[in-house]
Motif scaffolding. Structure first.
Motif, PDB file in Angstrom:
ATOM      1  N   THR A  51     -25.066 -27.098  27.122  1.00  0.00           N
ATOM      2  CA  THR A  51     -25.566 -25.975  26.316  1.00  0.00           C
ATOM      3  C   THR A  51     -25.884 -24.783  27.208  1.00  0.00           C
ATOM      4  OG1 THR A  51     -26.600 -27.647  24.956  1.00  0.00           O
ATOM      5  CG2 THR A  51     -27.217 -25.391  24.487  1.00  0.00           C
ATOM      6  N   SER A  52     -26.530 -25.050  28.351  1.00  0.00           N
ATOM      7  CA  SER A  52     -26.862 -23.943  29.264  1.00  0.00           C
ATOM      8  C   SER A  52     -25.581 -23.266  29.737  1.00  0.00           C
ATOM      9  CB  SER A  52     -27.634 -24.438  30.490  1.00  0.00           C
ATOM     10  OG  SER A  52     -28.613 -25.320  30.099  1.00  0.00           O
ATOM     11  N   GLY A  53     -24.574 -24.071  30.121  1.00  0.00           N
ATOM     12  CA  GLY A  53     -23.303 -23.509  30.592  1.00  0.00           C
ATOM     13  C   GLY A  53     -22.629 -22.681  29.518  1.00  0.00           C
ATOM     14  N   LEU A  54     -22.648 -23.214  28.293  1.00  0.00           N
ATOM     15  CA  LEU A  54     -22.024 -22.497  27.179  1.00  0.00           C
ATOM     16  C   LEU A  54     -22.737 -21.162  26.933  1.00  0.00           C
ATOM     17  CD1 LEU A  54     -19.762 -22.974  25.080  1.00  0.00           C
ATOM     18  CD2 LEU A  54     -21.528 -23.783  23.512  1.00  0.00           C
ATOM     19  N   GLY A  55     -24.061 -21.191  27.053  1.00  0.00           N
ATOM     20  CA  GLY A  55     -24.850 -19.959  26.869  1.00  0.00           C
ATOM     21  C   GLY A  55     -24.426 -18.898  27.871  1.00  0.00           C
ATOM     22  N   VAL A  56     -24.275 -19.310  29.123  1.00  0.00           N
ATOM     23  CA  VAL A  56     -23.853 -18.365  30.169  1.00  0.00           C
ATOM     24  C   VAL A  56     -22.455 -17.840  29.860  1.00  0.00           C
ATOM     25  CG1 VAL A  56     -23.222 -18.190  32.619  1.00  0.00           C
ATOM     26  CG2 VAL A  56     -25.331 -19.353  31.949  1.00  0.00           C
ATOM     27  N   LEU A  57     -21.568 -18.746  29.452  1.00  0.00           N
ATOM     28  CA  LEU A  57     -20.178 -18.348  29.170  1.00  0.00           C
ATOM     29  C   LEU A  57     -20.105 -17.342  28.019  1.00  0.00           C
ATOM     30  CD1 LEU A  57     -17.142 -18.889  29.750  1.00  0.00           C
ATOM     31  CD2 LEU A  57     -17.236 -20.651  27.995  1.00  0.00           C
ATOM     32  N   LEU A  58     -20.922 -17.540  26.993  1.00  0.00           N
ATOM     33  CA  LEU A  58     -20.827 -16.679  25.816  1.00  0.00           C
ATOM     34  C   LEU A  58     -21.566 -15.358  25.981  1.00  0.00           C
ATOM     35  CD1 LEU A  58     -21.239 -19.294  22.921  1.00  0.00           C
ATOM     36  CD2 LEU A  58     -19.151 -18.237  23.777  1.00  0.00           C
ATOM     37  N   LEU A  59     -22.710 -15.402  26.651  1.00  0.00           N
ATOM     38  CA  LEU A  59     -23.561 -14.206  26.666  1.00  0.00           C
ATOM     39  C   LEU A  59     -23.295 -13.273  27.843  1.00  0.00           C
ATOM     40  CD1 LEU A  59     -26.966 -15.738  25.513  1.00  0.00           C
ATOM     41  CD2 LEU A  59     -25.323 -14.438  24.170  1.00  0.00           C
ATOM     42  N   VAL A  93     -15.916  -6.981  26.427  1.00  0.00           N
ATOM     43  CA  VAL A  93     -15.557  -8.161  27.215  1.00  0.00           C
ATOM     44  C   VAL A  93     -14.249  -7.864  27.942  1.00  0.00           C
ATOM     45  CG1 VAL A  93     -14.931 -10.599  27.125  1.00  0.00           C
ATOM     46  CG2 VAL A  93     -16.660  -9.720  25.556  1.00  0.00           C
ATOM     47  N   THR A  94     -14.267  -8.071  29.272  1.00  0.00           N
ATOM     48  CA  THR A  94     -13.044  -7.869  30.054  1.00  0.00           C
ATOM     49  C   THR A  94     -12.584  -9.206  30.620  1.00  0.00           C
ATOM     50  OG1 THR A  94     -14.195  -7.537  32.121  1.00  0.00           O
ATOM     51  CG2 THR A  94     -13.877  -5.573  30.762  1.00  0.00           C
ATOM     52  N   THR A  95     -11.339  -9.238  31.088  1.00  0.00           N
ATOM     53  CA  THR A  95     -10.801 -10.472  31.672  1.00  0.00           C
ATOM     54  C   THR A  95     -11.638 -10.893  32.873  1.00  0.00           C
ATOM     55  OG1 THR A  95      -8.660  -9.609  31.069  1.00  0.00           O
ATOM     56  CG2 THR A  95      -8.659 -11.527  32.500  1.00  0.00           C
ATOM     57  N   GLU A  96     -12.019  -9.909  33.700  1.00  0.00           N
ATOM     58  CA  GLU A  96     -12.796 -10.221  34.910  1.00  0.00           C
ATOM     59  C   GLU A  96     -14.167 -10.796  34.540  1.00  0.00           C
ATOM     60  OE1 GLU A  96     -11.231  -7.464  34.237  1.00  0.00           O
ATOM     61  OE2 GLU A  96      -9.879  -7.003  35.878  1.00  0.00           O
ATOM     62  N   GLU A  97     -14.789 -10.197  33.505  1.00  0.00           N
ATOM     63  CA  GLU A  97     -16.108 -10.706  33.071  1.00  0.00           C
ATOM     64  C   GLU A  97     -15.998 -12.151  32.581  1.00  0.00           C
ATOM     65  OE1 GLU A  97     -17.963  -6.419  31.590  1.00  0.00           O
ATOM     66  OE2 GLU A  97     -17.170  -7.848  30.138  1.00  0.00           O
ATOM     67  N   LEU A  98     -14.923 -12.419  31.856  1.00  0.00           N
ATOM     68  CA  LEU A  98     -14.728 -13.793  31.362  1.00  0.00           C
ATOM     69  C   LEU A  98     -14.568 -14.774  32.518  1.00  0.00           C
ATOM     70  CD1 LEU A  98     -12.366 -13.954  28.259  1.00  0.00           C
ATOM     71  CD2 LEU A  98     -14.754 -14.625  28.443  1.00  0.00           C
ATOM     72  N   ARG A  99     -13.797 -14.357  33.532  1.00  0.00           N
ATOM     73  CA  ARG A  99     -13.578 -15.232  34.679  1.00  0.00           C
ATOM     74  C   ARG A  99     -14.903 -15.509  35.406  1.00  0.00           C
ATOM     75  NH1 ARG A  99     -12.827 -16.103  39.860  1.00  0.00           N
ATOM     76  NH2 ARG A  99     -13.732 -14.111  40.446  1.00  0.00           N
ATOM     77  N   ILE A 100     -15.688 -14.438  35.606  1.00  0.00           N
ATOM     78  CA  ILE A 100     -16.981 -14.604  36.298  1.00  0.00           C
ATOM     79  C   ILE A 100     -17.917 -15.482  35.457  1.00  0.00           C
ATOM     80  CG2 ILE A 100     -19.045 -13.364  37.093  1.00  0.00           C
ATOM     81  CD1 ILE A 100     -17.126 -11.001  37.735  1.00  0.00           C
ATOM     82  N   ALA A 101     -17.913 -15.246  34.135  1.00  0.00           N
ATOM     83  CA  ALA A 101     -18.787 -16.045  33.248  1.00  0.00           C
ATOM     84  C   ALA A 101     -18.386 -17.520  33.310  1.00  0.00           C
ATOM     85  CB  ALA A 101     -18.680 -15.528  31.817  1.00  0.00           C
ATOM     86  N   ASN A 155     -20.790  -5.591  33.321  1.00  0.00           N
ATOM     87  CA  ASN A 155     -19.986  -4.368  33.231  1.00  0.00           C
ATOM     88  C   ASN A 155     -19.008  -4.345  34.405  1.00  0.00           C
ATOM     89  OD1 ASN A 155     -19.153  -2.020  32.177  1.00  0.00           O
ATOM     90  ND2 ASN A 155     -20.897  -0.782  32.859  1.00  0.00           N
ATOM     91  N   VAL A 156     -18.048  -5.265  34.340  1.00  0.00           N
ATOM     92  CA  VAL A 156     -17.111  -5.430  35.449  1.00  0.00           C
ATOM     93  C   VAL A 156     -15.681  -5.429  34.899  1.00  0.00           C
ATOM     94  CG1 VAL A 156     -16.399  -6.960  37.337  1.00  0.00           C
ATOM     95  CG2 VAL A 156     -18.792  -6.897  36.638  1.00  0.00           C
ATOM     96  N   GLY A 157     -14.756  -4.803  35.608  1.00  0.00           N
ATOM     97  CA  GLY A 157     -13.333  -4.898  35.269  1.00  0.00           C
ATOM     98  C   GLY A 157     -12.860  -3.832  34.297  1.00  0.00           C
ATOM     99  N   PHE A 158     -11.507  -3.733  34.228  1.00  0.00           N
ATOM    100  CA  PHE A 158     -10.895  -2.675  33.409  1.00  0.00           C
ATOM    101  C   PHE A 158     -10.013  -3.232  32.297  1.00  0.00           C
ATOM    102  CE2 PHE A 158     -11.597  -1.122  37.705  1.00  0.00           C
ATOM    103  CZ  PHE A 158     -12.436  -0.044  37.452  1.00  0.00           C
ATOM    104  N   ASP A 159      -9.657  -4.522  32.408  1.00  0.00           N
ATOM    105  CA  ASP A 159      -8.764  -5.119  31.419  1.00  0.00           C
ATOM    106  C   ASP A 159      -9.595  -5.542  30.199  1.00  0.00           C
ATOM    107  OD1 ASP A 159      -6.733  -6.310  30.105  1.00  0.00           O
ATOM    108  OD2 ASP A 159      -6.622  -8.080  31.405  1.00  0.00           O
ATOM    109  N   VAL A 160      -9.847  -4.590  29.271  1.00  0.00           N
ATOM    110  CA  VAL A 160     -10.755  -4.838  28.150  1.00  0.00           C
ATOM    111  C   VAL A 160     -10.041  -5.681  27.090  1.00  0.00           C
ATOM    112  CG1 VAL A 160     -12.146  -3.767  26.334  1.00  0.00           C
ATOM    113  CG2 VAL A 160     -11.978  -2.686  28.584  1.00  0.00           C
ATOM    114  N   LEU A 161     -10.685  -6.815  26.762  1.00  0.00           N
ATOM    115  CA  LEU A 161     -10.121  -7.695  25.731  1.00  0.00           C
ATOM    116  C   LEU A 161     -10.719  -7.400  24.365  1.00  0.00           C
ATOM    117  CD1 LEU A 161     -10.276 -11.078  27.680  1.00  0.00           C
ATOM    118  CD2 LEU A 161      -8.254  -9.709  27.234  1.00  0.00           C
ATOM    119  N   TRP A 162     -11.987  -6.976  24.380  1.00  0.00           N
ATOM    120  CA  TRP A 162     -12.681  -6.698  23.112  1.00  0.00           C
ATOM    121  C   TRP A 162     -13.726  -5.626  23.369  1.00  0.00           C
ATOM    122  CZ3 TRP A 162     -17.968  -7.518  21.900  1.00  0.00           C
ATOM    123  CH2 TRP A 162     -18.296  -7.358  20.534  1.00  0.00           C
TER     124      TRP A 162
END
Lengths: 234, 449
Positions: free
Chosen positions: A56-64, A90-98, A70-77
């Protein structure tokens, strides 16, 4: 393969450190998956709470975290602009870091779970000399976790047994204070029992300790290499 | 090693901190090496405090006002800390969960030996001997968390015996145990060389084990006599404390069925606990539900109360049900006794105070539940489940660890309660608890090993 307590604890610490040092999602994921497999060796009823908390903690970090980073330029949403927080996107880079941070958190949480559920805390305690009192406090706290779980279930049942519904987080939150009070009461009783068994008296001795086996030495060496690998290549 | 009695208590008086009422007053007693002494008396009379004074925990651990003198093996407890007395004395407390320190059984027994400085080479042999003495060698490698209360209490006794104490203090060790487990624990106390002072509510067994009886009431020592004289004194002055016979009351006139369980089955994972269990409860009757450990009594009671859903079978309830779990004094949730009771009636304090008065606790309405003695907490929990006047009351081991007068009060209260058209199902091992019917639950075939 069965490791002694100290090598096992060192291996868990090294695996958690490797997950924290890893910079690739697959590497952190591999450590988290290994930890999950390890924790699954504990009885289902005991491991359930730990696994749920870690995931649950991991999922929270991944979602929030992508929403607020505020990282990256490849905006997904791209979402609305909120006061103080600014534009939610949400950017691709942010998703990867999350994903990386979430897997790191899961790996560390599961390492603690493996420590709590699988390790022989007594042998670990016997191996630490100078910080024995602190180690004993940690060992007792770990041992009392299941008792705390049982007390929480007992409180819930006692209230429901009176025909009172306990629903939602708010209902359960009312039981936190009596749970803490009960734990303090247990702690006092335990302290009394320890005193009467000579705890704190000068001149204590120790039970004989078994030397490390070759598997212990091998496991610690591998774990140390993994940390180095985590820092340099993973 | 001192000459003279092992234990000398002279004019002992003690008051706990922040209280005015003495817990002990004017206690003087001498106990010789090897004597077996039963310490009897009602709950809250001062038995536990006296045992703690003999261990040095009073006053060192608890603080408070202490006067008089307690000498153990020639050492004055005012100048000797409990940890220094360890080895000369050892103590087993009521609740095994509250005294186990280590994770594994073997290390638990070794813990005290390490503390008192036993030479390293001697520790393994003494641990194994102590575990053997309580028939628990097979548990040596197990984790404490995996053990039942009975097994854990035997480990606590082994931990005490490992120290080879000259004085073994045992404080109601069976109050959390079922009857068969309690019997086996008390058996382990027979034949010890040490002086044993045993506080126990299973009076019959305590009298069998002891040579001498101390009876404490209202903080004072009322009787110090050999067992034969003590039994005569109890018969004349405190007949409730003499062991009673099995009590089955006559059947009641057939009232309406308030609770019926038919073909109920339940399992925890692969472990089958109930397989087609049936029970019926009619208005006006107290039914005692008996059975061996593991026969599923508590599970059946929880299903009857609606706290568990059966895997199969039918449960019919004709009226409200309330359930009092085992060890209810531990599970109190409010800051005041009247608020605790009012929880089940939407905060109606007037009704709560009337319920408190019914169990003799009207004086405790504004007290914090955790400031009450264990016996008083049990009565508070009874008030908390009965305040809503449910038609069906289910009590799980309500007599475990309570003193004989309280047990009689409870049974009188319960008979009065069912006379008003209610019914009670009492899970119990206590054959002296009065009931209109006794139902025995067998262990399911599939659950037998």
């Amino acid at each position: 393969m069965r490791l002694s307590a100290v090598p096992a604890a060192l291996c868990l610490a090294c695996l958690a450190a490797a997950a924290l040092l890893a910079d690739r999602v697959w590497a952190a994921g591999a450590v988290a998956a290994f930890m999950l497999a390890l924790v699954c060796r504990a009885p289902r009823r005991r491991r359930r709470l730990y696994v749920i908390a870690a995931l649950t903690s991991g999922l929270g970090v991944l979602l929030l975290s992508p929403l607020f980073a505020n990282v990256g330029f490849d905006v997904l949403w791209s979402g609305p602009t909120l006061p103080v927080l600014g534009t939610l996107d949400v950017t691709t880079e942010e998703l990867r870091i999350a994903a990386l941070n979430a897997l790191r958190l899961i790996a560390v949480a599961l390492a603690f779970a493996a420590y709590a559920l699988l390790l022989d805390h007594d042998r670990l305690l016997a191996s630490v000399g100078l910080i024995r009192r602190s180690a004993l406090a940690a060992a007792i706290a770990t041992r009392l976790l299941p008792t705390l779980e049982r007390d929480a279930a007992g409180l819930l049942e006692a209230v429901r047994g009176r025909g009172v519904a306990v629903e939602g987080v708010r209902g359960r939150a009312l039981l936190v204070s009596p749970l803490v009070a009960g734990s303090l009461e247990r702690a006092l009783s335990l302290a009394e029992a320890m005193e009467v068994r000579g705890f704190g008296r000068p001149g204590r001795t120790r039970v004989p300790r078994a030397p490390w086996s070759w598997t212990d030495k091998l496991a610690v060496t591998c774990a140390a290499l993994l940390v180095t690998g985590g820092a340099l290549w993973l | 090693m001192a000459l003279g009695p092992l234990v000398e208590v002279e004019g002992l008086a003690f008051v706990y901190p922040r209280t005015a009422v003495p817990a002990l007053e004017g206690i003087s007693v001498q106990i010789e090496l090897g004597e077996k002494v039963a310490l009897l008396g009602p709950s809250g009379s001062g038995k536990s405090t006296l045992l703690r004074a003999l261990a040095g925990l009073v006053p060192h651990f608890h603080g408070g006002r202490f006067s008089g003198r307690v000498t153990i093996d020639g050492r004055d407890t005012r100048r000797t800390r409990p940890a220094e007395l360890a080895g000369t004395t050892a103590m087993v407390f009521q609740d095994p969960e509250d005294q186990v320190v280590m994770t594994s059984v073997w290390n638990e027994v070794a813990f005290g030996l390490e503390n008192v400085g036993t030479p390293t080479a001697e520790i393994p042999a003494r641990v194994n001997a102590a575990l053997g003495a309580v028939d628990a060698l097979q548990l040596a490698e197990r984790r404490a968390i995996e053990l039942s209360s009975g097994e854990l209490q035997r480990i606590c006794l082994a931990s005490a015996l490992a120290l080879s104490p000259r004085l073994l203090l045992v404080d109601e060790p069976t109050s959390q145990l079922d009857v068969e487990v309690a019997e086996s624990f008390l058996d382990a106390l027979t034949g010890l060389d040490a002086t044993v002072v045993l506080s126990e509510q299973r009076i019959g067994r305590a009298l069998e084990l002891a040579e001498r009886v101390l009876f404490v009431e209202g903080s004072r020592l009322l009787l110090d006599a050999p067992v034969v004289e003590a039994v005569e004194w109890l018969a004349d002055h405190r007949p409730d404390f003499l062991p009673g016979a099995e009590a089955t009351l006559g059947p009641v006139a057939e009232g309406e069925t308030l609770l019926a369980l038919a073909g109920v089955s339940f399992s925890y994972g692969d472990h089958i606990v109930l397989d087609g269990a049936e029970i019926e409860l009619r208005a006006g009757e107290v039914v005692a539900l008996e059975g061996r450990n593991g026969s599923g009594k508590t599970t059946l009671a929880r299903i009857a109360a609606g706290l568990l859903q059966p895997a199969a079978g039918d449960v019919q309830r004709n009226g409200t049900v309330c359930y009092l779990a085992q060890d209810p004094g531990r599970y109190l949730v409010r800051e005041r006794a009247d608020e605790e009771v009012a929880l089940a009636v939407g905060g109606d304090l007037e009704r709560a105070r009337r319920a408190l008065a019914r169990v003799g606790l009207e004086w405790a309405a504004s007290r914090h539940p955790r400031d009450l003695s264990s016996g008083e907490r049990e009565r508070l929990a009874l008030a908390a489940v009965s305040v809503s006047e449910p038609r069906i009351l289910i009590l799980d081991e309500p007599t475990r660890g309570i003193d004989p007068p309280r047990k009689r009060e409870l049974s009188d209260w319960l008979l009065g309660y069912v006379d008003e058209g209610n019914a009670a199902l009492v899970v119990t091992h206590d054959e002296t608890f009065p009931a209109h019917r006794r139902v025995r639950l067998g262990v399911p075939e599939a659950a037998r090993v």
